[in-house]
Design an enzyme around this catalytic site. Sequence first.
Site, PDB file in Angstrom:
ATOM      1  N   ASP A 148       4.089 -10.536  -6.838  1.00 10.18           N
ATOM      2  CA  ASP A 148       3.130 -11.202  -6.087  1.00 10.18           C
ATOM      3  C   ASP A 148       2.039 -11.099  -7.116  1.00 10.18           C
ATOM      4  O   ASP A 148       1.677 -10.269  -7.984  1.00 10.18           O
ATOM      5  CB  ASP A 148       2.711 -10.604  -4.812  1.00 10.18           C
ATOM      6  CG  ASP A 148       3.837 -11.024  -4.001  1.00 10.18           C
ATOM      7  OD1 ASP A 148       4.534 -12.114  -4.705  1.00 10.18           O
ATOM      8  OD2 ASP A 148       3.752 -10.906  -2.957  1.00 10.18           O
TER       9      ASP A 148
ATOM     10  N   LYS B 215       1.186 -15.856  -5.012  1.00 13.27           N
ATOM     11  CA  LYS B 215       0.986 -16.645  -4.611  1.00 13.27           C
ATOM     12  C   LYS B 215      -0.128 -17.178  -3.999  1.00 13.27           C
ATOM     13  O   LYS B 215      -1.161 -15.795  -3.325  1.00 13.27           O
ATOM     14  CB  LYS B 215       1.964 -16.357  -2.451  1.00 13.27           C
ATOM     15  CG  LYS B 215       3.423 -17.347  -2.376  1.00 13.27           C
ATOM     16  CD  LYS B 215       3.926 -17.140  -1.430  1.00 13.27           C
ATOM     17  CE  LYS B 215       5.011 -16.339  -1.676  1.00 13.27           C
ATOM     18  NZ  LYS B 215       5.022 -15.201  -1.621  1.00 13.27           N
TER      19      LYS B 215
ATOM     20  N   MET C 228      -5.067 -11.528   5.431  1.00 14.60           N
ATOM     21  CA  MET C 228      -5.332 -13.196   5.176  1.00 14.60           C
ATOM     22  C   MET C 228      -6.688 -14.107   6.363  1.00 14.60           C
ATOM     23  O   MET C 228      -6.216 -15.135   6.569  1.00 14.60           O
ATOM     24  CB  MET C 228      -4.219 -13.958   5.396  1.00 14.60           C
ATOM     25  CG  MET C 228      -3.507 -13.389   4.242  1.00 14.60           C
ATOM     26  SD  MET C 228      -1.467 -13.846   5.056  1.00 14.60           S
ATOM     27  CE  MET C 228      -0.961 -12.907   6.113  1.00 14.60           C
TER      28      MET C 228
HETATM   29  N1  SAH Z   1       2.093  -6.509   2.597  1.00 17.44           N
HETATM   30  C1  SAH Z   1       1.031  -6.494   2.329  1.00 17.44           C
HETATM   31  C2  SAH Z   1      -0.187  -7.778   3.195  1.00 17.44           C
HETATM   32  C3  SAH Z   1       0.658  -9.436   2.832  1.00 17.44           C
HETATM   33  S1  SAH Z   1      -0.681 -10.238   2.981  1.00 17.44           S
HETATM   34  C4  SAH Z   1       0.561  -5.396   2.698  1.00 17.44           C
HETATM   35  O1  SAH Z   1       1.475  -4.519   3.909  1.00 17.44           O
HETATM   36  O2  SAH Z   1      -0.846  -5.136   2.616  1.00 17.44           O
HETATM   37  C5  SAH Z   1      -2.282 -10.999   1.729  1.00 17.44           C
HETATM   38  C6  SAH Z   1      -3.618  -9.907   3.006  1.00 17.44           C
HETATM   39  O3  SAH Z   1      -3.193  -8.782   2.976  1.00 17.44           O
HETATM   40  C7  SAH Z   1      -4.698 -10.475   1.564  1.00 17.44           C
HETATM   41  O4  SAH Z   1      -4.464 -11.725   2.697  1.00 17.44           O
HETATM   42  C8  SAH Z   1      -5.607  -9.131   2.917  1.00 17.44           C
HETATM   43  O5  SAH Z   1      -5.937  -9.684   4.111  1.00 17.44           O
HETATM   44  C9  SAH Z   1      -4.305  -8.527   2.916  1.00 17.44           C
HETATM   45  N2  SAH Z   1      -4.850  -6.451   1.486  1.00 17.44           N
HETATM   46  C10 SAH Z   1      -4.275  -6.978   0.591  1.00 17.44           C
HETATM   47  N3  SAH Z   1      -4.898  -5.985  -0.312  1.00 17.44           N
HETATM   48  C11 SAH Z   1      -5.260  -6.355   0.052  1.00 17.44           C
HETATM   49  C12 SAH Z   1      -6.859  -5.572  -0.358  1.00 17.44           C
HETATM   50  N4  SAH Z   1      -6.602  -4.010  -1.688  1.00 17.44           N
HETATM   51  N5  SAH Z   1      -7.287  -4.863   0.275  1.00 17.44           N
HETATM   52  C13 SAH Z   1      -8.322  -5.780   1.320  1.00 17.44           C
HETATM   53  N6  SAH Z   1      -6.802  -6.174   1.991  1.00 17.44           N
HETATM   54  C14 SAH Z   1      -5.856  -6.508   1.681  1.00 17.44           C
END
Ligand code: SAH
Length: 252
Positions: free
Chosen positions: A37, A59, A171
Amino acid sequence: MAKSGTVFLVGAGPGDPDLLTLRAARLIGGARLIVHDGLVTRGILALAPAGAELVSVAKARARHTMPQHRINALLVREALAGRDVLRLKGGDPFVFGRGGEEAEACRAAGVPVEVVPGISAAMGAAAAAQIPLTHRDHASIVSFVAGQCKGLTEQDWTGLAGAGRTLVIFMGVRTAPQIAEKLIDDGLAPDVPVAVIERACQPQMRVLRGPLAGLAALVEAEQVVSPALIVIGAVAAEGDLALTRIVEGMRA
Ligand code: SAH
């Protein structure tokens, strides 16, 4: 027919290679094919062997490089051709990662799947900002919600935020104004603390704080970019404030 390969659904954590599990690091180090991703950072992809094939299925909200059914089909096709596939996802594969759909597609095709958990951004961001998600004085319930989903305004979030609770929104950057409005309409106090953690566990991390009523203005004024997490509840005022910019005029 060739023996099927395995699809490894692997969480890459929030971005810092040091936050990979050993299992993830070993799998990346030995991978021949990685399907990843946009959230997977360069530093993590750099751990792949020189000859590995890297396929990005990044995405972005409005820009689906590859629709989900095509990602599923790609994983299945490669595995049925006998290749092990490392499906690398930001955070944890089963927290807003569509890992469930991919595992389902593999099982339906008779392809073996292994799931390797990752540090979700919720855990990563909390640790990096030193905001405890639970705290005996402040919160004993934590909810993870998607701020960008079908029918956001109709969803019933009552009870997810408020006294004794922490709400973590994934998100939610683009919908921050509607989120704040929805929660306040549901009866949450406008001065409930909020923290926005942008690019947690990455060198450009920013931690911004303010009251719920100022969330929309904060996101706008600071031009918060994705990925960012929003934490709502008393714990959002906790932690290392030296890491934080409390934006002027945003105090409750
Ligand atoms: N599977 C991922 C989430 C994917 S959805 C998990 O467990 O973290 C994508 C969302 O995750 C982003 O829009 C944001 O809200 C959050 N996110 C992912 N990486 C991040 C990061 N390094 N810092 C802050 N938010 C993050």
